[in-house]
Design a protein around this motif. Structure first.
Motif, mmCIF file in Angstrom:
data_model
loop_
_atom_site.group_PDB
_atom_site.id
_atom_site.type_symbol
_atom_site.label_atom_id
_atom_site.label_comp_id
_atom_site.label_asym_id
_atom_site.label_seq_id
_atom_site.Cartn_x
_atom_site.Cartn_y
_atom_site.Cartn_z
ATOM 1 N N GLY A 31 0.807 -1.205 0.000
ATOM 2 C CA GLY A 31 0.000 0.000 0.000
ATOM 3 C C GLY A 31 0.846 1.262 0.000
ATOM 4 O O GLY A 31 2.081 1.221 0.058
ATOM 5 N N GLY A 149 -9.405 -0.013 -12.728
ATOM 6 C CA GLY A 149 -9.647 -1.063 -11.746
ATOM 7 C C GLY A 149 -10.018 -2.411 -12.304
ATOM 8 O O GLY A 149 -10.343 -3.321 -11.544
ATOM 9 N N ALA A 154 -8.126 -2.054 -6.541
ATOM 10 C CA ALA A 154 -7.608 -1.042 -5.620
ATOM 11 C C ALA A 154 -7.069 0.184 -6.346
ATOM 12 O O ALA A 154 -6.915 1.250 -5.747
ATOM 13 C CB ALA A 154 -6.512 -1.646 -4.744
ATOM 14 N N TYR A 155 -6.770 0.040 -7.646
ATOM 15 C CA TYR A 155 -6.209 1.154 -8.412
ATOM 16 C C TYR A 155 -7.254 1.901 -9.239
ATOM 17 O O TYR A 155 -6.914 2.744 -10.056
ATOM 18 C CB TYR A 155 -5.103 0.654 -9.349
ATOM 19 C CG TYR A 155 -3.900 0.060 -8.648
ATOM 20 C CD1 TYR A 155 -3.610 0.377 -7.316
ATOM 21 C CD2 TYR A 155 -3.047 -0.818 -9.311
ATOM 22 C CE1 TYR A 155 -2.518 -0.174 -6.680
ATOM 23 C CE2 TYR A 155 -1.940 -1.366 -8.678
ATOM 24 C CZ TYR A 155 -1.681 -1.050 -7.361
ATOM 25 O OH TYR A 155 -0.595 -1.585 -6.728
#
Length: 237
Positions: A31, A149, A154-155
């Motif tokens: 992260g 995504g 998560a992106y």
């Protein structure tokens, strides 16, 4: 040691008559703001030995440096939406075909430079020349990842910039851990060397050639570190 390689990728590759093992070092999902050196000590140091080097995904280096842009920080303009519609999508993904990424380019490089690059790209496309837009706008625009995504959820709302001073970052890793590393941007279109430790003797050509098939993958494989280990001459015992 049991070597790991991602599905669909080969464990061994041959470059200029020599074989190299590419061991994918699996990690947790890294992260924003994590300690880069700690990742090396936790995951890489236990398997590293003299003669090895480690190829690192630019994403993990940038995430640890906090080099991210959040969707809510970007105000997408009509110009960005218009220019994004003109972008041809490549096998590497939508790229600047996403309005939020195009707006990043406008904010980063300025409206005039982006319009000039778009005009030049259009002319060059008619001549069969591709990649002009990204070449003219430089590494910050070319290297922006994320905001997509489909592969990694998560992106979806997170843009990942290129690492800051990647050569210096690799030198720091070597000074603190003794691990020789280099940072690459690899995708379906090719591999670009962003930085390497000064103590690493190989040139850019050799370092990227061992990754020409993008063995780390583009999805959620969680192998941001690839251990490169010489496997000897072809035919050697």
């Amino acid at each position: 040691m049991e070597y790991y390689h991602n599905p669909g990728k080969d464990l061994v590759i041959t470059v200029e008559g020599r074989r190299y093992l590419r061991h994918g070092i699996r990690t947790h999902f890294v992260g924003v703001g994590e300690d880069y050196l700690s990742l090396f000590r936790r995951y890489v140091a236990p398997v590293y030995q003299p003669g090895d080097c480690v190829a690192v995904s630019e994403k993990v280096a940038a995430l640890c440096q906090g080099r991210v842009v959040r969707r809510e920080e970007v105000r997408v303009t009509p110009l960005a939406r218009f220019l994004a519609r003109c972008v041809h999508q490549t096998p590497a993904g939508p790229g600047m075909g996403l309005p939020v990424k195009m707006q990043f380019a406008l904010d980063q490089e300025g409206r005039g430079k982006v319009l000039w690059a778009a005009l030049r790209a259009g002319v060059d496309k008619l001549r069969g020349i591709h990649g002009t837009f990204y070449r003219l706008l430089g590494p910050e625009v070319r290297g922006l990842d994320g905001f997509y995504g489909e592969d990694i959820p998560a992106y979806a709302d997170l843009g990942i910039r290129i690492p800051h001073q990647p050569d210096r970052l690799c030198d720091q890793v070597y000074q603190e851990t003794g691990i020789l590393s280099y940072i690459v941007d690899a995708n379906a279109l090719g591999v670009e060397l962003l930085g390497k430790a000064a103590a690493l003797p190989q040139g850019a050509g050799g370092l990227t050639a061992v990754l020409r098939d993008n063995p780390a993958g583009q999805e959620g494989q969680c192998t941001p570190f690839l251990l490169i280990r010489p496997a000897g001459e072809i035919g050697a015992g």
